[in-house]
Design an enzyme around this catalytic site. Structure first.
Site, PDB file in Angstrom:
ATOM      1  N   HIS A   1       0.896  -1.632   0.012  1.00 54.12           N
ATOM      2  CA  HIS A   1       0.259   0.236  -0.067  1.00 54.12           C
ATOM      3  C   HIS A   1       1.320   1.188  -0.045  1.00 54.12           C
ATOM      4  CE1 HIS A   1       0.360   0.459   4.348  1.00 54.12           C
ATOM      5  NE2 HIS A   1       0.262  -0.506   4.798  1.00 54.12           N
TER       6      HIS A   1
ATOM      7  N   HIS B   1       3.799   1.557   2.009  1.00 50.20           N
ATOM      8  CA  HIS B   1       5.097   0.613   1.578  1.00 50.20           C
ATOM      9  C   HIS B   1       5.679   1.774   0.872  1.00 50.20           C
ATOM     10  CE1 HIS B   1       2.078  -2.434   3.061  1.00 50.20           C
ATOM     11  NE2 HIS B   1       3.042  -2.477   4.213  1.00 50.20           N
TER      12      HIS B   1
ATOM     13  N   CYS C   1       0.524 -10.252  22.932  1.00 52.94           N
ATOM     14  CA  CYS C   1      -0.260  -9.666  21.830  1.00 52.94           C
ATOM     15  C   CYS C   1      -0.154 -10.101  20.474  1.00 52.94           C
ATOM     16  CB  CYS C   1      -0.116  -8.267  21.312  1.00 52.94           C
ATOM     17  SG  CYS C   1      -1.180  -7.681  20.297  1.00 52.94           S
TER      18      CYS C   1
ATOM     19  N   CYS D   1       0.410  -7.851  16.979  1.00 50.06           N
ATOM     20  CA  CYS D   1       2.087  -8.230  17.120  1.00 50.06           C
ATOM     21  C   CYS D   1       3.009  -8.808  17.513  1.00 50.06           C
ATOM     22  CB  CYS D   1       2.518  -6.939  18.208  1.00 50.06           C
ATOM     23  SG  CYS D   1       1.496  -5.466  18.731  1.00 50.06           S
TER      24      CYS D   1
ATOM     25  N   CYS E   1      -2.882  -3.479  23.782  1.00 52.69           N
ATOM     26  CA  CYS E   1      -2.117  -3.422  22.634  1.00 52.69           C
ATOM     27  C   CYS E   1      -2.242  -1.594  21.627  1.00 52.69           C
ATOM     28  CB  CYS E   1      -1.770  -3.818  21.827  1.00 52.69           C
ATOM     29  SG  CYS E   1      -1.169  -4.170  19.995  1.00 52.69           S
TER      30      CYS E   1
ATOM     31  N   HIS F   1      -2.788  -2.204  18.161  1.00 49.84           N
ATOM     32  CA  HIS F   1      -4.086  -3.714  17.393  1.00 49.84           C
ATOM     33  C   HIS F   1      -5.528  -3.359  18.783  1.00 49.84           C
ATOM     34  CE1 HIS F   1      -1.343  -5.845  16.102  1.00 49.84           C
ATOM     35  NE2 HIS F   1      -1.744  -5.608  15.040  1.00 49.84           N
TER      36      HIS F   1
ATOM     37  N   LYS G   1      -6.466   7.238   9.550  1.00 46.94           N
ATOM     38  CA  LYS G   1      -5.112   5.984   9.334  1.00 46.94           C
ATOM     39  C   LYS G   1      -6.037   5.035   8.403  1.00 46.94           C
ATOM     40  CE  LYS G   1      -2.763   2.719  12.692  1.00 46.94           C
ATOM     41  NZ  LYS G   1      -2.356   2.509  13.407  1.00 46.94           N
TER      42      LYS G   1
ATOM     43  N   LYS H   1      -8.525  -1.419   6.872  1.00 43.99           N
ATOM     44  CA  LYS H   1      -9.396  -2.054   5.369  1.00 43.99           C
ATOM     45  C   LYS H   1     -10.968  -1.685   5.826  1.00 43.99           C
ATOM     46  CE  LYS H   1      -7.156  -6.039   4.081  1.00 43.99           C
ATOM     47  NZ  LYS H   1      -6.593  -7.974   4.447  1.00 43.99           N
TER      48      LYS H   1
END
Ligand code: MSP
Length: 635
Positions: free
Chosen positions: A18, A21, A126, A129, A143, A146, A295, A298
């Site tokens: 995405h 990256h 977690c 992670c 976390c 997450h 942020k 999905k």
């Protein structure tokens, strides 16, 4: 100059590439290309991180094996690289047998040195992670990445004595000011290191996870995915004996985002120290891209695919936008409006117009021939020192990963050149035969300025850079065009050669407007009286091409145009001088009212009228979607 090693994180293969990256990889590619321009020998590494729970879960969802799944997604990451014009020297996969061997050898070394021990541990884990958390790292017991509550897990595992190296690390960071950049991330790591550092659990029992690298000293365990992944930076160089390791490791610069500074700023240097290896040179940390202010996720549906953006706007425009818009280290926001605004203003307007203005004038006034500069006029007209200042500011910014500042310095020079044209008024010089030397000098200075810009933008926009250099008659095989020191040498555009008509560097992008519900409102100004088709057919509209243009004396509004109508050339006086300079309109295809009775405007005969739309105080010429021949009827 030393050899330099640039790296991106190796990306998890649990989702396709995405925007985030793409940014890190492009930033590292830009930094590498810049170093090459400085004459450094470089090695640029990227790759995929393929072990661990995340991948097992993603593969399970697709009913396939972790390896088959990793093969598929890793290929997507590899395929995206040429589309983004990223020139990596190697692509590492952590499932490569040689990488696995190096991880095992590093583990053995650290184990043999007594820095890995076996112990029973109960902690908060977690799964997202894939790591244990300390209480103080959690946010409201959850976390921080997450937002889920970690599970309490009790296991016997292998631990790496990180705590032993805490003081050493603090000292290393403090005595190497460029070790972690920008400064705010160095501060963040140092403040984390104020608390006692816990040892790192570096194994997972095979009863829980088998998709990993088996520990060389205990077959019942696999290696913790971060311990495996970080080692990629040396396994890719052929550690321990490879020549590349010897050449490039001393000049290592890692690029990562703020999400993974702890593994890179704490685990990795300590792992290297414990294994008796030299510590990497520097960690460059950038912020996060949000999309439409949120942020990427999905569930929001705003995960931006770099392949789609590139297909829509072009790879150079995408790379430029990313590098110009984000202040390295801070977060930035990606919106389509923002990229379109940058393309239309910085690329099409500022740079694109400058390029076509200069080369079109040279075409018009000297039939494309490069006449060169008059040494006597050089002092007054030279752009050399403005170019040198741009190169200095650009270089200082690039050295510090301040890509946005480097580009701003180049664009300041572009604006200075646009202003230079307005103040020098080459079109006025063209009308006076005694000023031909001045005219050719001004154009030569501008061509040299464009050559400088072409060189400086190379790391960010390689394609555009090459187009510009070729259009200026310089050979691409001459590497000097992209060597920073050689860019500085003034006077490289070859005199005497003939340049061709310039191409359009960046077409403007139409701004997409939200379709508003249709509402009938009165026209402003009010519509004129209705006419019939017969009335309209009395107006003879024809296609025309502007052959030449000049201002009308004593008028700031009017331009005198000679327009080719196929069968005849007509003189048309058009009220467009506030919007267009003469050189802007030469060559344009226009719509002409061809049967309008001759009239006089400011003492000049006008044999027709060209159509233009009003936009506030401007008049914008109408044109055609495709090439047309002069004189054809317009219906
Ligand atoms: N596999 C680990 C890295 C191991 S390196 C030894 C990992 N992978 S990841 O796929 O999650 O990639 C994280 C990296 O992707 C970030 O550090 C950053 O380089 C990039 N980005 C992911 N999302 C991003 C944004 N929204 N914005 C900018 N970069 C981001 O962590």
């Amino acid at each position: 100059m030393t050899s330099q090693f640039y790296t991106t994180p190796i990306y998890y293969v649990n989702a396709k590439p995405h925007l985030g990256h793409a940014y890190t990889s492009i930033a590292a590619d830009v930094a590498t290309r810049f170093k090459k321009m400085q004459g450094c020998d470089t090695f640029f590494l990227t790759g995929t991180d393929e072990h661990g729970d995340k991948i097992v879960q993603a593969a399970e969802k697709e009913n396939t094996s972790p390896k088959a799944y990793a093969d598929k997604i890793s290929q997507l990451f590899q395929d995206v690289l040429p589309l983004l014009n990223i020139e990596n020297d190697y692509f590492i996969r952590t499932t490569n047998p040689d990488h696995i061997q190096v991880v095992q050898s590093i583990l053995s070394t650290i184990h043999d040195r007594g820095d890995i021990y076996f112990s029973s541990y109960e902690g908060l884990y977690c799964y997202g992670c894939e790591r244990f958390y300390q209480d103080r790292e959690l946010v409201d017991g959850k976390c921080p990445d997450h937002g889920t509550e970690p599970a309490t897990i009790k296991e016997s595992n292998y631990f790496f004595k990180m705590s032993k190296y805490q003081d050493w690390l603090v000292n290393h960071i403090q005595s190497n000011p460029d070790f972690i950049r920008p400064k705010q991330y160095k501060t963040e790591i140092l403040s984390f290191l104020k608390q006692p550092l816990e040892d790192l659990c570096i194994s997972r029992p095979k009863t829980r996870l088998t998709w990993g690298i088996t520990l060389p000293f205990d077959q019942d365990y696999v290696t913790y995915v971060w311990f495996d992944a970080l080692v990629n930076y040396i396994s890719a160089l052929g550690y321990p004996d490879g020549q590349r390791f010897k050449t490039f490791w001393p000049g290592t610069r890692h690029f990562v985002a703020k999400d993974i500074i702890k593994p890179h700023g704490i685990y990795w240097p300590i792992m290297l120290k414990a294994a008796g290896l030299p510590i990497y040179n520097g960690l460059n940390v950038h912020g996060f891209w949000n999309v439409q202010g949120s942020k990427m996720s999905k569930s929001i549906g705003n995960v931006t695919d770099p392949v789609e953006v590139t297909a829509e706007f072009g790879v150079d425009a995408f790379r430029y936008f990313l590098m110009r818009e984000m202040v390295f280290g801070l977060d930035a926001n990606f919106t389509e409006d923002a990229i379109v605004a940058r393309i239309n203003s910085d690329l099409a307007n500022d740079l694109g117009n400058l390029f076509s203005r200069v080369l079109s004038m040279n075409m018009r006034y000297f039939k494309g021939q490069v006449k060169g500069t008059d040494p006597e006029l050089d002092g007054q007209l030279s752009l050399e020192s403005a170019a040198a200042s741009a190169i200095d500011a650009y270089t200082a910014a690039m050295e510090n990963c301040r890509f946005h500042q480097a580009l701003a310095a180049v664009w300041e020079f572009v604006s200075a050149m646009n202003k230079y044209i307005d103040t020098q008024e080459p079109w006025a010089m063209a009308k006076d035969e005694t000023r031909t030397r001045e005219l050719s000098s001004v154009l030569y200075q501008l061509m040299e300025g464009l050559r400088t810009v072409a060189g400086l933008i190379f790391p960010v926009m390689p394609q555009t850079s090459k187009k510009m250099v070729t259009a200026l008659g310089l050979s691409l095989t001459d590497k000097g065009g992209f060597c920073l020191e050689k860019i500085r040498a003034w006077g490289q555009v070859p005199c005497g050669i003939t340049l061709s008509k310039p191409c359009i560097l960046f077409p403007r992008v139409a701004v997409k407007k939200e379709a508003a519900a249709p509402v009938d409102r009165p026209f402003k100004p009010a519509l004129k009286e209705e006419i019939t088709l017969e009335d309209f057919s009395k107006i003879d509209l024809r296609t025309g091409r502007v052959l030449s243009a000049e201002p009308v004396k004593n008028s700031s509004k009017l331009l005198k145009l000679q327009v080719d109508l196929g069968a005849q050339t007509r003189q048309v006086i058009a009220g467009i001088a506030k919007t267009y300079s003469p050189e802007d309109v030469v060559g344009k295809e226009v719509i002409v009212v061809a049967n309008l009775k001759e009239a006089k405007l400011m003492g000049e005969v006008s044999q027709g009228m060209i159509l233009a739309a009003s936009r506030k105080k401007d008049l914008i010429l109408s044109g055609f979607d495709d090439a047309v021949l002069p004189g054809n009827p317009v219906k």
